[in-house]
Scaffold this motif. Structure first.
Motif, PDB file in Angstrom:
ATOM      1  N   ASP A   1      28.203 -72.410   3.063  1.00 42.28           N
ATOM      2  CA  ASP A   1      29.926 -72.354   3.282  1.00 42.28           C
ATOM      3  C   ASP A   1      30.084 -73.788   3.387  1.00 42.28           C
ATOM      4  N   ILE A   2      30.495 -74.359   2.554  1.00 40.53           N
ATOM      5  CA  ILE A   2      30.787 -75.962   2.665  1.00 40.53           C
ATOM      6  C   ILE A   2      31.792 -76.193   3.823  1.00 40.53           C
ATOM      7  N   GLN A   3      32.950 -75.610   4.070  1.00 44.82           N
ATOM      8  CA  GLN A   3      33.955 -75.628   4.901  1.00 44.82           C
ATOM      9  C   GLN A   3      33.251 -75.523   6.197  1.00 44.82           C
ATOM     10  N   GLU A   4      32.337 -74.619   6.603  1.00 49.41           N
ATOM     11  CA  GLU A   4      31.769 -74.340   7.660  1.00 49.41           C
ATOM     12  C   GLU A   4      30.860 -75.305   8.074  1.00 49.41           C
ATOM     13  N   GLU A   5      29.975 -75.881   7.196  1.00 49.63           N
ATOM     14  CA  GLU A   5      29.132 -76.748   7.491  1.00 49.63           C
ATOM     15  C   GLU A   5      29.668 -78.473   7.544  1.00 49.63           C
ATOM     16  N   LEU A   6      30.798 -78.368   6.965  1.00 55.69           N
ATOM     17  CA  LEU A   6      31.330 -79.711   7.379  1.00 55.69           C
ATOM     18  C   LEU A   6      31.802 -79.796   8.810  1.00 55.69           C
ATOM     19  N   LYS A   7      32.035 -78.753   9.562  1.00 57.64           N
ATOM     20  CA  LYS A   7      32.275 -78.726  10.965  1.00 57.64           C
ATOM     21  C   LYS A   7      31.148 -79.110  11.784  1.00 57.64           C
ATOM     22  N   LYS A   8      30.000 -78.940  11.262  1.00 56.27           N
ATOM     23  CA  LYS A   8      28.768 -79.127  11.952  1.00 56.27           C
ATOM     24  C   LYS A   8      28.195 -80.491  11.757  1.00 56.27           C
ATOM     25  N   LEU A   9      28.864 -81.416  10.842  1.00 60.50           N
ATOM     26  CA  LEU A   9      28.448 -82.837  10.566  1.00 60.50           C
ATOM     27  C   LEU A   9      28.330 -83.590  11.969  1.00 60.50           C
ATOM     28  N   PRO A  10      27.161 -84.413  12.276  1.00 57.62           N
ATOM     29  CA  PRO A  10      27.204 -85.368  13.205  1.00 57.62           C
ATOM     30  C   PRO A  10      27.892 -86.695  12.985  1.00 57.62           C
ATOM     31  N   SER A  11      28.370 -87.243  14.015  1.00 52.80           N
ATOM     32  CA  SER A  11      29.032 -88.657  14.002  1.00 52.80           C
ATOM     33  C   SER A  11      28.231 -89.743  13.910  1.00 52.80           C
ATOM     34  N   GLN A  12      26.876 -89.530  13.370  1.00 53.27           N
ATOM     35  CA  GLN A  12      25.740 -90.496  13.487  1.00 53.27           C
ATOM     36  C   GLN A  12      25.638 -91.204  11.954  1.00 53.27           C
ATOM     37  N   PRO A  13      25.043 -92.181  12.097  1.00 53.74           N
ATOM     38  CA  PRO A  13      24.675 -92.871  10.736  1.00 53.74           C
ATOM     39  C   PRO A  13      23.581 -92.069   9.953  1.00 53.74           C
ATOM     40  N   GLY A  14      23.403 -92.333   8.553  1.00 55.63           N
ATOM     41  CA  GLY A  14      22.314 -91.459   7.756  1.00 55.63           C
ATOM     42  C   GLY A  14      22.734 -91.181   6.472  1.00 55.63           C
ATOM     43  N   VAL A  15      22.066 -90.596   5.837  1.00 49.18           N
ATOM     44  CA  VAL A  15      22.287 -90.246   4.315  1.00 49.18           C
ATOM     45  C   VAL A  15      22.465 -89.010   3.855  1.00 49.18           C
TER      46      VAL A  15
END
Length: 617
Positions: free
Chosen positions: A3-17
């Motif tokens: 679920d893309i919309q649900e997974e977007l909510k779990k993204l961290p505010s840290q640097p990465g790829v």
């Protein structure tokens, strides 16, 4: 399902790829971000002007994943490595390491120098980087000269000592003039040791000293000097970001770390090849509360490297395991070359193990709810099915289906589910050899006989392991065919049929001469439907691929004197094999491409088929 919309909510505010996948799970884009949360969400915001190319890419995104890094610098280098490795469709610029500067310390010289380099060579020097900021690198080199008075000239020392006058840097108090012998080799080496320590990330003492000088300059109203110290501190901080994603050591290695939360664990594996991290994978493990971390790690190594075709030269682990010597010997035998299992205690290797552990912990936190939902869809669903059938446990399920069209050659499919998940590497296709025409029962008998009499030559052949349950795409008839084959071969494997209603929808299971009604809203029912659909899809795709390659064999091909032209004429006129069978010799001979001899051959072939079959048997 992702679920893309649900997974977007779990993204961290840290640097990465971040890594974008399409519906076939191919990598279509790799990007870096200072904040993964902000950057990835931008792709799915309709109000943003993303450009035609990105707009098109977004329509193909089926799921995304990400790797957290300690800095934007590390994210950039990892991005480069992944782009080179996977060559994603929507990445247009393939950056190369030669576009980013390194700091080089010529420790192989008697009086080493610190200089800028554009590529890392296989020499005895130490390299640090690559870095994203050329200004930061130049500032760092200048800072090192000011702090440690390291030479920058290209003179050959000690050969050239005393041959020329000291340079301007000596008079600026940024060099101790080893070219004049004004400093001993031992004292000079002491400065180099401090330089290497600083570039290894031990910059606290330097920053403290610069901060004190900045505060003093500010108090004395020397604001230009204070600003210069401030800028140098910023450069030191940027240089102090240790680079873990790229290593001068080009040994192939896997970095393995894990995170545990009661009965759930995630093991993260970073793959480094020729000194560059080219990818990662993570694995979910169900553990017992009494299992220790070394036990879990050891168990994972045995399972993972028993099935993977490539064994790296070195494994870097998060912590010691009891049987590391035995595992080293086993892996060395598999590789045919010495393999080392190590737990790094300091330096770059320790840092990248920490990074793997951080990513494992993040996956576990982010996916804990999804893991439970997934278990419900898979392991929980299998337990439901086992309960309906009165079985203790079901590990491996095999399902079969037959596909044919109007007398064209039949094909069979075998799909495999383990712990409720499809195991596609074990799927198998069958071209029916002994059955003429659309006879599903006879075709299924052949498929099952070939499957269970196949002698596996390889340890990991899909036929080497017997299923705990066989599921047939049909009811009583298909189940009885399977039971007859198993009885003939002396095998005892439970068989159930997936029974459909008049609308071709699954309504229950046929097992031990009883139709078992099932809750159509349960996870077990949904799994049965997925298995049934998968077996059908796999068979249909195989049949379609054969037809598209014009390799489909028709019963008509077996009739003497009937070539491609006459076969086409017969199918065009009569539309089906049954109609051809019903036609008289006169009706067959009336076709433009046919004559009386060929018409008789067709008629005799079908009407004498039973006799021919009995004779051959």
């Amino acid at each position: 399902m992702f679920d893309i919309q649900e997974e977007l909510k779990k993204l961290p505010s840290q640097p990465g790829v971040y890594i974008m996948h399409d519906e076939k799970d191919a990598i279509i884009y790799v990007g870096k971000a200072i904040s993964l949360k902000n950057r990835v969400r931008q792709y799915f915001q309709s109000s943003r002007n993303k450009g035609a190319k990105i707009e098109q890419m977004v329509t193909h995104i089926s799921r995304f994943e990400y790797i957290v890094t300690d800095s934007e610098l590390e994210a950039l280098v990892l991005e480069c490595n992944l782009i080179k490795e996977h060559r994603p469709k929507y990445n247009t610029m393939l950056k190369d390491d030669k576009g980013y500067p390194f700091i080089k310390v010529t420790v192989d010289e008697e009086y080493p120098r610190v200089m800028l380099a554009w590529r890392m060579k296989k020499d005895k020097a130490k390299y640090y980087g690559p870095y994203t900021s050329m200004t930061a690198v130049k500032d760092a080199i200048e800072l090192i000269r000011k702090l440690y008075h390291i030479r920058s000239c290209s003179r050959k020392l000690p050969r050239d000592i005393g041959k020329e006058r000291p340079c301007l840097y000596y008079h600026m108090h940024q060099c101790e003039a080893p070219c004049q012998g004004y400093i001993s080799k031992k004292d000079y080496r002491g400065y180099i040791h401090k330089v290497v320590s600083f570039l290894n990330g031990n910059s606290k003492d330097v920053i403290r000293e610069l901060e004190e000088k900045m505060m003093l300059a500010s108090e004395e109203l020397r604001f230009e000097d204070a600003m210069e110290y401030r800028d140098l501190i910023e450069s030191v901080n940027r240089i102090g970001e240790r680079q873990k994603i790229t290593s001068q050591d080009d040994t192939d290695k896997d970095i393995i770390a894990m995170a545990i939360d009661r009965e759930d664990a995630v093991v993260q594996v970073f793959f480094m090849r020729q000194g560059k991290m080219i990818g990662r994978d993570h694995f979910y493990i169900k553990v017992a509360l009494e299992d220790t971390r070394p036990q879990i790690l050891s168990s994972f190594l045995k399972q993972f490297y028993a099935g993977t075709p490539f064994i790296p030269r070195e494994l870097l682990l998060q912590e010691e395991i009891e049987d590391s010597d035995v595992i080293e010997q086993w892996l060395s035998q598999r590789r045919g070359q010495r393999v080392y299992v190590r737990v790094p205690k300091k330096g770059t290797k320790e840092k990248i193990v920490e990074l793997a552990a951080e990513n494992a912990a993040m996956v576990l936190r982010k996916d804990s709810e999804r893991i439970k939902r997934e278990e419900g869809r898979t392991i929980g669903a299998v337990k439901e099915i086992a309960g309906w059938l009165g079985m203790q446990e079901i590990g491996r399920i095999e399902a079969y289906d037959i596909s044919n069209i109007s007398g064209f050659e039949s094909v069979g499919s075998m799909v495999v589910y383990e712990k409720g998940k499809p195991k596609r590497s074990d799927y198998r296709k069958f071209k029916i050899k002994s059955v003429q025409g659309p006879n599903d029962y006879a075709s299924m008998e052949e498929v099952l006989t070939r499957r269970f009499t196949h002698e596996s030559e390889k340890e990991f052949d899909s036929f080497a392991k017997l299923p705990d349950l066989i599921m047939m795409d049909g009811g009583r008839g298909q189940v009885n065919i399977a039971l007859q084959v198993l009885e003939k071969l002396g095998l005892s494997i439970p068989v159930c049929g997936m029974v459909k209603d008049d609308n071709h929808r699954t309504r229950g299971l046929y097992f031990e001469n009883v139709e078992i009604p099932i809750d159509t809203s349960s996870e077990g029912f949904k799994l049965i439907t997925r298995i049934q659909d998968e077996a059908h899809r796999f068979a249909i795709e195989f049949h379609r691929s054969l037809r598209s390659k014009e390799q489909v064999h028709s019963v008509l091909d077996d009739i003497p004197g009937i070539g491609p032209a006459r076969r086409k004429d017969l199918m065009r006129q009569f539309r089906s094999l049954d109609k051809i069978k019903e036609a008289s010799v006169g009706e067959l001979a009336a076709l433009p491409s046919m004559n009386e001899k060929s018409a008789k051959q067709v008629f005799e072939f079908f009407h004498g088929y039973d006799k021919i079959e009995k004779t051959e048997n």
